[in-house]
Structures are given as structure tokens and as C-alpha cells.
Motif scaffolding. Sequence first.
Motif, PDB file in Angstrom:
ATOM      1  N   ARG A 197      34.824  49.678  42.160  1.00  0.00           N
ATOM      2  CA  ARG A 197      33.519  49.584  42.905  1.00  0.00           C
ATOM      3  C   ARG A 197      33.624  48.393  44.169  1.00  0.00           C
ATOM      4  NH1 ARG A 197      28.698  51.050  38.467  1.00  0.00           N
ATOM      5  NH2 ARG A 197      29.676  53.059  38.086  1.00  0.00           N
ATOM      6  N   ASP A 198      34.254  47.365  43.365  1.00  0.00           N
ATOM      7  CA  ASP A 198      34.033  46.103  44.102  1.00  0.00           C
ATOM      8  C   ASP A 198      35.522  45.656  44.459  1.00  0.00           C
ATOM      9  OD1 ASP A 198      33.566  43.730  45.866  1.00  0.00           O
ATOM     10  OD2 ASP A 198      32.672  42.958  44.303  1.00  0.00           O
ATOM     11  N   PRO A 199      36.053  45.972  45.524  1.00  0.00           N
ATOM     12  CA  PRO A 199      37.555  45.490  45.920  1.00  0.00           C
ATOM     13  C   PRO A 199      37.621  44.086  45.887  1.00  0.00           C
ATOM     14  CG  PRO A 199      37.044  47.406  47.422  1.00  0.00           C
ATOM     15  CD  PRO A 199      35.626  46.932  46.678  1.00  0.00           C
ATOM     16  N   ALA A 200      36.484  43.403  46.355  1.00  0.00           N
ATOM     17  CA  ALA A 200      36.781  41.537  46.332  1.00  0.00           C
ATOM     18  C   ALA A 200      36.370  41.080  44.890  1.00  0.00           C
ATOM     19  CB  ALA A 200      35.513  41.435  47.420  1.00  0.00           C
ATOM     20  N   ALA A 201      36.084  41.949  44.009  1.00  0.00           N
ATOM     21  CA  ALA A 201      35.862  41.307  42.573  1.00  0.00           C
ATOM     22  C   ALA A 201      37.217  40.802  42.129  1.00  0.00           C
ATOM     23  CB  ALA A 201      35.555  42.259  41.589  1.00  0.00           C
ATOM     24  N   THR A 202      37.154  39.692  41.071  1.00  0.00           N
ATOM     25  CA  THR A 202      38.318  39.098  40.478  1.00  0.00           C
ATOM     26  C   THR A 202      38.739  39.873  39.405  1.00  0.00           C
ATOM     27  OG1 THR A 202      36.870  37.326  39.644  1.00  0.00           O
ATOM     28  CG2 THR A 202      38.151  37.272  41.647  1.00  0.00           C
ATOM     29  N   THR A 203      37.855  41.040  38.913  1.00  0.00           N
ATOM     30  CA  THR A 203      38.374  41.772  37.717  1.00  0.00           C
ATOM     31  C   THR A 203      38.287  43.307  38.127  1.00  0.00           C
ATOM     32  OG1 THR A 203      37.655  40.113  36.263  1.00  0.00           O
ATOM     33  CG2 THR A 203      37.837  42.478  35.584  1.00  0.00           C
ATOM     34  N   TRP A 204      39.422  43.763  38.077  1.00  0.00           N
ATOM     35  CA  TRP A 204      39.346  45.618  38.245  1.00  0.00           C
ATOM     36  C   TRP A 204      39.624  46.318  37.106  1.00  0.00           C
ATOM     37  CZ3 TRP A 204      43.332  45.031  42.818  1.00  0.00           C
ATOM     38  CH2 TRP A 204      42.666  44.467  43.822  1.00  0.00           C
ATOM     39  N   ARG A 205      38.526  47.211  36.822  1.00  0.00           N
ATOM     40  CA  ARG A 205      38.781  48.014  35.663  1.00  0.00           C
ATOM     41  C   ARG A 205      39.222  49.467  35.870  1.00  0.00           C
ATOM     42  NH1 ARG A 205      34.564  44.509  34.737  1.00  0.00           N
ATOM     43  NH2 ARG A 205      35.025  42.999  33.048  1.00  0.00           N
ATOM     44  N   PHE A 206      40.274  50.040  35.066  1.00  0.00           N
ATOM     45  CA  PHE A 206      40.668  51.529  35.450  1.00  0.00           C
ATOM     46  C   PHE A 206      40.668  52.003  34.328  1.00  0.00           C
ATOM     47  CE2 PHE A 206      42.602  48.500  38.799  1.00  0.00           C
ATOM     48  CZ  PHE A 206      42.376  49.445  39.918  1.00  0.00           C
ATOM     49  N   ARG A 257      43.147  41.133  35.974  1.00  0.00           N
ATOM     50  CA  ARG A 257      42.386  39.867  36.505  1.00  0.00           C
ATOM     51  C   ARG A 257      43.214  39.307  37.309  1.00  0.00           C
ATOM     52  NH1 ARG A 257      40.564  37.134  30.772  1.00  0.00           N
ATOM     53  NH2 ARG A 257      39.163  38.860  29.982  1.00  0.00           N
ATOM     54  N   LEU A 258      42.482  38.908  38.556  1.00  0.00           N
ATOM     55  CA  LEU A 258      43.105  38.555  39.922  1.00  0.00           C
ATOM     56  C   LEU A 258      42.765  36.811  39.814  1.00  0.00           C
ATOM     57  CD1 LEU A 258      42.689  41.395  40.440  1.00  0.00           C
ATOM     58  CD2 LEU A 258      42.454  40.734  43.010  1.00  0.00           C
ATOM     59  N   ARG A 259      43.820  36.413  40.720  1.00  0.00           N
ATOM     60  CA  ARG A 259      43.433  34.908  40.506  1.00  0.00           C
ATOM     61  C   ARG A 259      42.344  34.407  41.654  1.00  0.00           C
ATOM     62  NH1 ARG A 259      47.980  32.614  38.068  1.00  0.00           N
ATOM     63  NH2 ARG A 259      49.712  34.193  38.026  1.00  0.00           N
ATOM     64  N   PHE A 260      42.220  35.135  42.401  1.00  0.00           N
ATOM     65  CA  PHE A 260      41.159  35.099  43.291  1.00  0.00           C
ATOM     66  C   PHE A 260      41.002  36.718  44.155  1.00  0.00           C
ATOM     67  CE2 PHE A 260      45.390  33.892  45.087  1.00  0.00           C
ATOM     68  CZ  PHE A 260      45.722  34.725  46.158  1.00  0.00           C
ATOM     69  N   PRO A 261      39.785  36.546  44.903  1.00  0.00           N
ATOM     70  CA  PRO A 261      39.566  38.036  45.490  1.00  0.00           C
ATOM     71  C   PRO A 261      40.746  38.332  46.504  1.00  0.00           C
ATOM     72  CG  PRO A 261      37.665  36.540  45.573  1.00  0.00           C
ATOM     73  CD  PRO A 261      38.976  35.817  45.110  1.00  0.00           C
ATOM     74  N   PHE A 262      41.176  39.596  46.472  1.00  0.00           N
ATOM     75  CA  PHE A 262      42.480  39.925  47.069  1.00  0.00           C
ATOM     76  C   PHE A 262      42.467  41.339  47.469  1.00  0.00           C
ATOM     77  CE2 PHE A 262      46.750  40.709  47.947  1.00  0.00           C
ATOM     78  CZ  PHE A 262      47.128  39.957  49.190  1.00  0.00           C
ATOM     79  N   PRO A 263      41.372  41.890  48.180  1.00  0.00           N
ATOM     80  CA  PRO A 263      41.260  43.280  48.368  1.00  0.00           C
ATOM     81  C   PRO A 263      42.429  44.110  49.050  1.00  0.00           C
ATOM     82  CG  PRO A 263      39.414  42.327  49.259  1.00  0.00           C
ATOM     83  CD  PRO A 263      40.405  41.319  49.020  1.00  0.00           C
ATOM     84  N   ASP A 264      43.432  43.296  49.585  1.00  0.00           N
ATOM     85  CA  ASP A 264      44.684  44.213  50.014  1.00  0.00           C
ATOM     86  C   ASP A 264      45.384  44.408  48.905  1.00  0.00           C
ATOM     87  OD1 ASP A 264      44.029  43.711  52.666  1.00  0.00           O
ATOM     88  OD2 ASP A 264      45.332  42.046  53.055  1.00  0.00           O
ATOM     89  N   GLY A 265      45.076  43.940  47.853  1.00  0.00           N
ATOM     90  CA  GLY A 265      45.984  44.218  46.461  1.00  0.00           C
ATOM     91  C   GLY A 265      45.853  45.679  45.977  1.00  0.00           C
ATOM     92  N   PHE A 291      53.098  40.761  43.752  1.00  0.00           N
ATOM     93  CA  PHE A 291      51.856  40.682  43.030  1.00  0.00           C
ATOM     94  C   PHE A 291      51.715  39.180  42.388  1.00  0.00           C
ATOM     95  CE2 PHE A 291      52.995  45.092  42.575  1.00  0.00           C
ATOM     96  CZ  PHE A 291      51.947  45.551  42.626  1.00  0.00           C
ATOM     97  N   ALA A 292      52.636  38.329  41.937  1.00  0.00           N
ATOM     98  CA  ALA A 292      52.607  37.201  41.271  1.00  0.00           C
ATOM     99  C   ALA A 292      51.521  35.971  41.884  1.00  0.00           C
ATOM    100  CB  ALA A 292      53.954  36.498  41.102  1.00  0.00           C
ATOM    101  N   THR A 293      51.499  36.081  43.059  1.00  0.00           N
ATOM    102  CA  THR A 293      50.537  35.081  44.098  1.00  0.00           C
ATOM    103  C   THR A 293      49.028  35.584  43.628  1.00  0.00           C
ATOM    104  OG1 THR A 293      50.842  36.539  45.915  1.00  0.00           O
ATOM    105  CG2 THR A 293      52.436  34.603  45.704  1.00  0.00           C
ATOM    106  N   TRP A 294      48.761  36.810  43.521  1.00  0.00           N
ATOM    107  CA  TRP A 294      47.315  37.006  43.307  1.00  0.00           C
ATOM    108  C   TRP A 294      46.808  37.739  42.013  1.00  0.00           C
ATOM    109  CZ3 TRP A 294      46.311  42.363  42.780  1.00  0.00           C
ATOM    110  CH2 TRP A 294      47.222  43.048  43.310  1.00  0.00           C
ATOM    111  N   LEU A 295      47.940  38.148  41.351  1.00  0.00           N
ATOM    112  CA  LEU A 295      47.403  39.112  39.934  1.00  0.00           C
ATOM    113  C   LEU A 295      47.873  38.107  38.872  1.00  0.00           C
ATOM    114  CD1 LEU A 295      46.388  41.450  38.576  1.00  0.00           C
ATOM    115  CD2 LEU A 295      48.615  42.658  38.947  1.00  0.00           C
ATOM    116  N   GLU A 296      46.932  37.892  38.054  1.00  0.00           N
ATOM    117  CA  GLU A 296      47.228  36.960  36.848  1.00  0.00           C
ATOM    118  C   GLU A 296      47.610  37.673  35.682  1.00  0.00           C
ATOM    119  OE1 GLU A 296      44.630  33.488  34.172  1.00  0.00           O
ATOM    120  OE2 GLU A 296      43.722  34.273  35.876  1.00  0.00           O
ATOM    121  N   SER A 297      46.668  38.716  35.238  1.00  0.00           N
ATOM    122  CA  SER A 297      47.297  39.363  34.204  1.00  0.00           C
ATOM    123  C   SER A 297      46.608  40.709  34.104  1.00  0.00           C
ATOM    124  CB  SER A 297      46.748  38.437  32.720  1.00  0.00           C
ATOM    125  OG  SER A 297      45.370  38.750  32.876  1.00  0.00           O
ATOM    126  N   VAL A 298      47.374  41.621  33.345  1.00  0.00           N
ATOM    127  CA  VAL A 298      46.835  42.968  32.792  1.00  0.00           C
ATOM    128  C   VAL A 298      46.803  43.230  31.483  1.00  0.00           C
ATOM    129  CG1 VAL A 298      47.409  45.325  33.453  1.00  0.00           C
ATOM    130  CG2 VAL A 298      47.794  44.039  35.168  1.00  0.00           C
TER     131      VAL A 298
END
Length: 556
Positions: A123-132, A189-197, A171-178
Motif C-alpha cells: 500500500r505504501d511503497p515508501a514504507a520501510t516494511t513491505w508485506r506480501f 524490511r528495508l534499510r531506508f525508504p526505497f520505492p524503486d525497489g 538488493f544489498a544496499t537497501w534491503l535488510e532482511s526477508v
Amino acid sequence: MRDDDVPRTPGALRTPGAPGGPAPRRRSVLAGLGAVGAAVALPPALTACSTGPESTDETWHGGRGRNRTLTAVIGYGNDGSWDPTQTASAFAMAAHHHIYEGLLDTDPITRVPYPALATALPRDPAATTWRFTLRPGATFHDGRPVTADDVVFVFDRILDPGTRTLAGGFFATWLESVRSTGPRTVELRLRFPFPDGLARLTLAKVMPRHVFSRPGAWDDAVKGLAVGSGPYRLTAHHPKSNTVLEAFAAYNGPRRPAFRKMNWLTVVDAASRVARISGTGAGAQIADNIPYANVPRLERGGLKVAGAAGMNNLFLMFDTRHKPFDDVRVRQALHYAIDTGKLVRVALKGHGRPASSFLDEGNPAYRRARTVYGHDPARAKALLAAAGVRDLQIRVLAVNVSWVVDCLPTIKASWDAVGVRTTLAPQETTAVFTKLDQGQDYQVVAAASNPNQFGLDADLILRYNHGPGNTWMRYARWAGHPVARRLFTDMDRATREPDPARRRAMIQDCVDVVAEQAVLYPVVHNELMTAWDPRRLSGIRAQPYPGINLLRARWV
């Protein structure tokens, strides 16, 4: 590919550096024409339908009406790495979009993400947590269900710094864990907001843990083992000949298969490729990498031929530890010397533009670089003189991609004209990159590249060729230079910048440094041409990177 050309050799050796991170296995750096060996053994669940011709001498007309087999001609080798976490092979990556799915996939032209294995975009591409949540009923080609553990399995491999995958650099620069939060739910979980991801999630093809966790399975993946959840399953794979895909009856996702079977022929020779799709004996309905000179004849024969411009480019790469190429003035001089206008007219038949930036002019982040290498022989001579260079002799190590070979005589004539005695040495792509992987001495490499295979965002494109642990920087031996270290720091700062406009400006500043230094830099950006029979196929769109995408295509 780069666009089509990539280093490949058998074995499991790893090398340092991938785009923006550690390097992939050397065989998968670009898109390739190398050798892997004999036909791969498919998993037990697929061997019963492992059929197909043993060579490209057969066009394999199978079935009738809508059950007939689609035959495609791909102008790149099918014997590069087939490991989705490692490869940049044009052939393999095109096939992967039909065999595998990511949580999200992207439109092949617009690159806009859409739900694939996932049921919805965040819902929010700028969030630092994405759930699928995974699509109900999604199954792999061997009949086993797709689970959250399979998603985590692939991302763990990509994010593992000890595994050194090509995908890791994206991925490594912006994606912390899955992690899994249930049998069919995952959390990123993202290290920082990254909508381009979001668009990059298509590069993390979900693979079955029960298949690829077995000892030796990743080596099998390199050779052609492919088990996904996409609309087509791989049923036969013959390196240097052809790859066969068959509709997966249990597929329940958003891109339903339209063809019962597809036979993809690998035909690197340009004349043979054109013959496969033209004339009364043509057995193929679509072909990519069409030579410019053949376009009018194919159109007169009733074929539709369309081009698409993007990041595809002929680039020069210098060994910066090899004098005098450690001197930026020499690298710049050789770029200024090239008659790019003639190159576009003669070799590319007008289907290209002299590079005015590392990015192509159609890229959303394009800005004309502060250093643009127009044809200026006088300036080239002055820079060589200022660098104290006389009687320079250059041997150009070049890939044998047909359109690149067409460009080489103009480069030689241009350099000869400013007093640089030039010898051309085009070779099989595998041979070129084997020498680079072995650390052999060279002066200049001329090859093709196309980071658009991975996406459109400028951060990704820049990191594909430039980064502290990047394979390309290892080839150029430039990563330890003070200018390079500052560039890498500035790239990281730009990636983390939350303001889109500010981030774009910072990336453009990085591109200016890349242009000025000319360590690995394009000479021209060119169109890629695709031809197809509109009397038989609809829904085809030419794409500005190698390969084809038939997920929206249909029989007429």
C-alpha cells in the motif's frame, strides 16, 4: 549484455564483485555466448516431457492451429549461466521471465511492477516494511506448492555476502532482511525508504527450496536446471542449439500461456538468423537482434520489424593499470578521436546516437553529461601530446557480436587518423571474458552492454558497471583509485537520499564523474531490432534490451 555478450566458463569458482556489491561467478557477468557443455538433465518430474530437436537444423513444426509450436530465433547464446541469482545472459533472462515469477514482476516495456506471486503491491511503497501474501494455489512445475519458505530461501541467497551473487548488488544496499510470517506471507524490511525497489523484485525469481537446496543444485542451475512457478516450464535444453518451453497447465497467475510449446533457437550468426525468419522456407515466427541492413528486405517480405532504443551500447573499457591508460587524458583522447557520426551512419545505418551521457537519452534520469565526446581529432591529438604519449600502438580486444564488429573499422580509422596505430582483435565473447577473468593483460576492450535487462532506474544502471566490488571495476582495475572511492561513496549517499529530485541530481553528478573518467564508457547507444510475422502473431512489442517477451503475445 552488456547486452548479449558475457563471460562464461564451467566450474564453480567465484570472483569478487557484483554491481554495487560482491561479484558473481565469472560466467554470468553479462549476457552470453559462452560454452557450458552437454544438454542438462531435468528433474524427475520433468524428464517425461523432455523433448525437442538436438540441433537448430530442425525448425520443429509441432501441432496444428493454436496447438502448433511457436518457433523463435534468439541472437544470443543459450549456453550462459541459467542461475537466476547469477546470470546476465540475454537468452536465459528472457526465458526466466516465462519460467519463473518474482513476488512482483514488471511490464517488459514500461517496467511498471504488477503482482505476480504476490497478491498485491504494498500500500505504501515508501514504507520501510513491505508485506506480501502469496497467490493461493501457486505451484512449482514439479507440482509442489509455493511457500513463504521458498521466498525466504531465494532472498537469503541473494543477501548472503558470502555467496556473492550478481543479484545481490541490486538488493544489498537497501534491503535488510526477508522473513516468513506464515505459510504464505512474507515481510521485507528495508534499510531506508526505497520505492524503486518494487520494480527490482522481479530480479528475485522465486525458486523451490526443495530443489535448489540439494548439494550441487546451484551448479545444475548454471547448466540449465530451471524449475519455477511461471506460465511455461522448461522441457528441453540443448546448449548451443535450442531450448524448449511448454505451457504449464497448473499455472493460475496473471500471465496465462498462449502457446502450447515454444522452441527457442539460439542462432548467433546474423545471416543464419535472418534466414530462419525470411523466405519461403522460414520456420520461425519471431527473431530478435535483426541486422540493420536486413530490415528493408524483411519488411518487403511481409514481416513487421520494429526497433526500440534504450541503454544498449558499444562501450570501451581500459585497463587503468596499463600505461598510458592510467592517464585520464589518454582515455578521453581516444573517445574524442572516434568519428561517432560516421559510425552511426555506416555501421548502425542510422539506428543509434553518439553517447551524450552514460545513460541513454530516453532514460527518465538522463541529463547531458558535462563531458561529451564529440568528434574532435585536434583535441584528441592535444590531449595525447599533453600526456606525453607518442607512437601509441593499441590492440583492441573486441567481442564478435555482429553489430559491434561492424563498428570496429570506424574506430580503427579514427584512431589511425590521430597517429594511434590500431589493430583489431574480435573474438568469441567467451574468449574475451575468459582472458579478463584470468587477469590477462590487455589495453582496450570493445564490447556491448545493456543494463536495461535489469531495469530502468539510474541507480541500478550505474551500479551494474561501477561499484567497489564490481566485476567490471575489477576488469578495469580502477576501484582503488581515489576518484573511484569518492564516486562509490557519492553513489551510496545518492541511494539513501529520500527526496526523489535530490537523489536524481546526485546520481546525475555521479554519471558526470563516470563520463569525465571514461574508464568504462559508451561510444554509441543503439536500437535493437525485432522482426515477427504479423499474420501469425499479435501482441508483440519490440523491447530495448536483448531477448523477447511473449507473455502478452497470441496466435492470430
